[in-house]
Design a protein around this motif. Sequence first.
Motif, PDB file in Angstrom:
ATOM      1  N   THR A  97      20.221  -3.996  -6.698  1.00 33.31           N
ATOM      2  CA  THR A  97      19.706  -4.109  -5.342  1.00 33.31           C
ATOM      3  C   THR A  97      20.498  -3.155  -4.457  1.00 33.31           C
ATOM      4  N   ALA A  98      19.878  -2.749  -3.351  1.00 36.94           N
ATOM      5  CA  ALA A  98      20.455  -1.687  -2.523  1.00 36.94           C
ATOM      6  C   ALA A  98      21.833  -2.069  -1.989  1.00 36.94           C
ATOM      7  N   GLN A 127       0.835  -1.206   0.000  1.00 31.39           N
ATOM      8  CA  GLN A 127       0.000   0.000   0.000  1.00 31.39           C
ATOM      9  C   GLN A 127       0.864   1.248   0.000  1.00 31.39           C
ATOM     10  N   PHE A 128       1.957   1.193   0.760  1.00 35.69           N
ATOM     11  CA  PHE A 128       2.867   2.332   0.832  1.00 35.69           C
ATOM     12  C   PHE A 128       3.492   2.572  -0.539  1.00 35.69           C
ATOM     13  N   ALA A 129       3.908   1.485  -1.176  1.00 36.73           N
ATOM     14  CA  ALA A 129       4.530   1.598  -2.492  1.00 36.73           C
ATOM     15  C   ALA A 129       3.541   2.118  -3.526  1.00 36.73           C
ATOM     16  N   ALA A 130       2.267   1.763  -3.343  1.00 42.49           N
ATOM     17  CA  ALA A 130       1.251   2.193  -4.299  1.00 42.49           C
ATOM     18  C   ALA A 130       0.811   3.631  -4.048  1.00 42.49           C
ATOM     19  N   GLN A 161      14.061  -1.689   0.799  1.00 43.68           N
ATOM     20  CA  GLN A 161      14.297  -2.736  -0.196  1.00 43.68           C
ATOM     21  C   GLN A 161      13.013  -3.342  -0.776  1.00 43.68           C
ATOM     22  N   PRO A 162      12.125  -3.940   0.065  1.00 42.66           N
ATOM     23  CA  PRO A 162      10.888  -4.454  -0.530  1.00 42.66           C
ATOM     24  C   PRO A 162      10.040  -3.377  -1.180  1.00 42.66           C
ATOM     25  N   VAL A 163       9.943  -2.221  -0.531  1.00 43.42           N
ATOM     26  CA  VAL A 163       9.058  -1.172  -1.042  1.00 43.42           C
ATOM     27  C   VAL A 163       9.516  -0.692  -2.418  1.00 43.42           C
ATOM     28  N   VAL A 164      10.813  -0.463  -2.569  1.00 42.49           N
ATOM     29  CA  VAL A 164      11.309   0.068  -3.838  1.00 42.49           C
ATOM     30  C   VAL A 164      11.608  -1.044  -4.836  1.00 42.49           C
ATOM     31  N   GLU A 165      12.303  -2.095  -4.373  1.00 48.05           N
ATOM     32  CA  GLU A 165      12.769  -3.108  -5.326  1.00 48.05           C
ATOM     33  C   GLU A 165      11.691  -4.109  -5.710  1.00 48.05           C
ATOM     34  N   VAL A 166      10.817  -4.453  -4.761  1.00 47.53           N
ATOM     35  CA  VAL A 166       9.796  -5.456  -5.078  1.00 47.53           C
ATOM     36  C   VAL A 166       8.492  -4.814  -5.532  1.00 47.53           C
TER      37      VAL A 166
END
Lengths: 173, 454, 302
Positions: free
Chosen positions: B362-363, B266-269, B283-288
């Motif tokens: 990746t970061a 939700q944050f990423a969206a 990492q998950p928010v930006v990369e995934v």
Amino acid sequence: MSDDFRTLVSRHDLGRPATRIAVRLVHVLVFVGVAVAGLGPLVWLAFASLNTTQEVLRDPFAVWLHADEWTNYAAAFTTVDMGKYLLNTVFVAVGSCLANLLVACSAAYVIAILKPRWAGVLSGAILATLFVPGVVSLVPLYLTILDVPPFGLNCRTPTGRCGCPPPRMRSAS
Amino acid sequence: MKLTSKALAAVTVVGLLSLAACAPSAPTAEDIDNQKVTITVGNQPPATQEAELAYFNEKLDAFRDAHPNWTIKTSEATWDPQTFAAQLAGGNLPTVIGVAFTEMSGLIQRGQVADITTALETAGLAGSLNASTLAIAQDAKGQVYGIPTDAYSLGLAYNRAIFEEAGLDADNPPTTWDEVRDAAKTIAEKTGKTGFSQLTKDNQGGWILAAETYSRGGTMENADGTEVTFDADATKDALQYLHDLRWEDNSMGSNFLLGAADLAQQFAAGQVGMFVIQSLAYQPVVEVFGMPSEDFGFTTLPTVSGDETVTLAGGNVEIVNAKATEAEKVAAVEWIDYYKLAKYRTEDAALEDANLKVEQNTAVAIPGLSPVSDEQYATYLGWIASVNNVPTSNFQPYLDRAPKQTVLSEPVANAQELYAALDPVVQAVLTDENADIDSLVAEAAKAVQGKLGR
Amino acid sequence: MTAAASASRLTRWRRRGGLSTLALAVPTLVVFGYFSWKPLLQGMVMSFQKWNFVSDPTWVGFSNFEYVLADPLLGTAVLNTLWFTLLAILFGFPLPILLAVAVSTLRGPSRRLASFLAYLPVIVPPVVAILLWKVFYDSSESGLFNRILALVGIGAQPWLNSAASAMPSIVLEATWAGAGTATLIYLAAITGVRPELYEAAELDGAGIVSRAWHVTLPALRTVIVIMLLLQLIGATQVFAEPFLFTGGGPQNATVTVLVLLYRYAFTAGDYGAATALGVLLALFLAALSAVYLLVTRRWSDS
């Protein structure tokens, strides 16, 4: 085709207009129902699979507006190695299907047709395995499949990796 | 006291063991290097992560060359609570595997992880680790059960784009809980999005609540883990705060059963303005989930007054199989150090690691806590600064305030069960306007107290 | 035992197939014995032990059972499980029967198409289906179900986000996911109904509904009896849906017995407590099944 008519609803029933309309109405309702419930979610899934993650998350109602992300499918086979997993699935499905057929058919024949005196005990013992949640036998089952002595099978491969992962909690319903 | 023969035997064995430990002939690292030792190292990257696997294999070959008498096997196994016990019982748990910080207290309590205090000394690593980070892997007596290799403090993640859309200053994020509340309200009113959100599921509701309690000066358990202490004002204030944001301001959106992946999505969206999480969430928010990296903002955990903050850390600890022999433990510890910590020691290793991550998209280095000494960590950050692909300017509010934050450890006893008991309490204040915070907290405290010491 | 008696017993044994019967049961005995009964018994032994899988297990008597029975969450979990079972049976039991009877009156390709569509949800892997429905259940106004409800003028529902509506929402998905299999089984059984029975009933002046009630349903008796039992057992052991949808929340409203058991085993690493709860559940289900089979015996045999 007369055989086809020998169901709950007969040719004679359909001769009466009121009954015919009622039967047709039920049929239409059934079709609409199973189409919406059975096909609806799958259609949404199919459209969603052609969107980017961001698009699906931002507006799940608009997935058909930009269903053009075909690279998702390529990615499934390249980055996630779907091919390998599909093959694994086929292997497991075919194997367990054959084993199930063998065990279930022979057991059913013994219990229902041959009816030996111990049939009740056997069917009870089989039913009993349904009562116990998988977690109870999780660890012992894993230890069991690590070494299957009568066949000399075991999963401790020479590289030290375990060929079979431990069983997981199954979906119960 | 009645001594059974079994107990007697146990006493004798313990006596013999302690004798062996004190004996002058304790093996040195060199002795063990000359022995035949076999270990299996877990977390081998899967074949799909080509570059990472290549790096792993390269390190592995070098390590094998350096220790010709040792046999190093590999396994793709990662930590999984569902298979851990079975693998432990079956004897094919890898010798080395990584686990999350939160699992440590339970593993130590149950005796399911090796005590590597002596092995660390034998390998000469005891002094090089960061004492405050190491605390997560220690029991009350100071024995060490693992090596933390990545550590991140919990802070406030915020969406810079939403901040700007709402007319807030993305470079000066809130530092107090009151400011967070105002910002959340502004976001909800101006953009119609969720101002502030909170993890509530999978024990993470309790985990975040613990950090929020710490930030308000409270504690969850006493120091030796014998008594529950969260039935107090700090925890209740934190819950009342959530309640007010939800029911008075309506700034927390409408979904309240959120695990880490749900909230990260939700944050990423771009649907959520702020939430409390560790900086690693970048990492998950930006990369995934594909959030533009320039939108990800991060600052320290807010406090009541805006002063120095107290927070909780999360991260990865490498543990050693409880069934490992002393020689295997030494070999395991040396591998962990070589594979995970060498990059902090030499510039070459640091750059090799960094370049690999750049190549993989990746970061490289997300601002976090140091597993090694603070100076060493600062030096390392200097080495990789030019190749770091993480926009550290987005972390500037965090970096400015981080030196003054106090990072506390997680509850020492039954951490996961404590968090599990608090999940429903957090859910209650968010889904039930009339939730009785006092009695909910008291009940949870009673339930956890009953589990301590079991 | 006299020689005559043992001889007659031997004859009886032979008449019932004797060795060949036993031989046919071998696959079942081996597979169930080695992969099911043995690990189950070993697991049950663990309910009387405390074991960290590193050192030897210690015997602790009934203390695991005492611990489980004293857990304040157990009562909640039992009530939630009964609530789920009640709802799941209420909706999930009659629906497939009605659907199968209705579909059975279709003819030719349309009948095949309808049963195919009804079975489609079963093809979706359970985890995928649950994650899919989780998206549909988004309780904001932009959620899929809430958008659809808005079209007919109904306001946004909290779905999984309220203690009151979380369980019914889970039941709705579970019914959707499970109805297909049951429908196909009933359909297969309906195909076995002898057409003469319908014709005779029709000649007696029975209408369609009356024929369904007096001819179709009685013919399905044995299938219905066993299907209801399997549904009862399955519903009592519901796990994946509450675990993936809500993790037991909100406010423990969807913590079922198996979710609690999962927490013992994998959150707390306490296999003693987990196996003890598993044994208690198994005893309950065994008793339930015994009573059920006893009660339904007369009806299904008649």
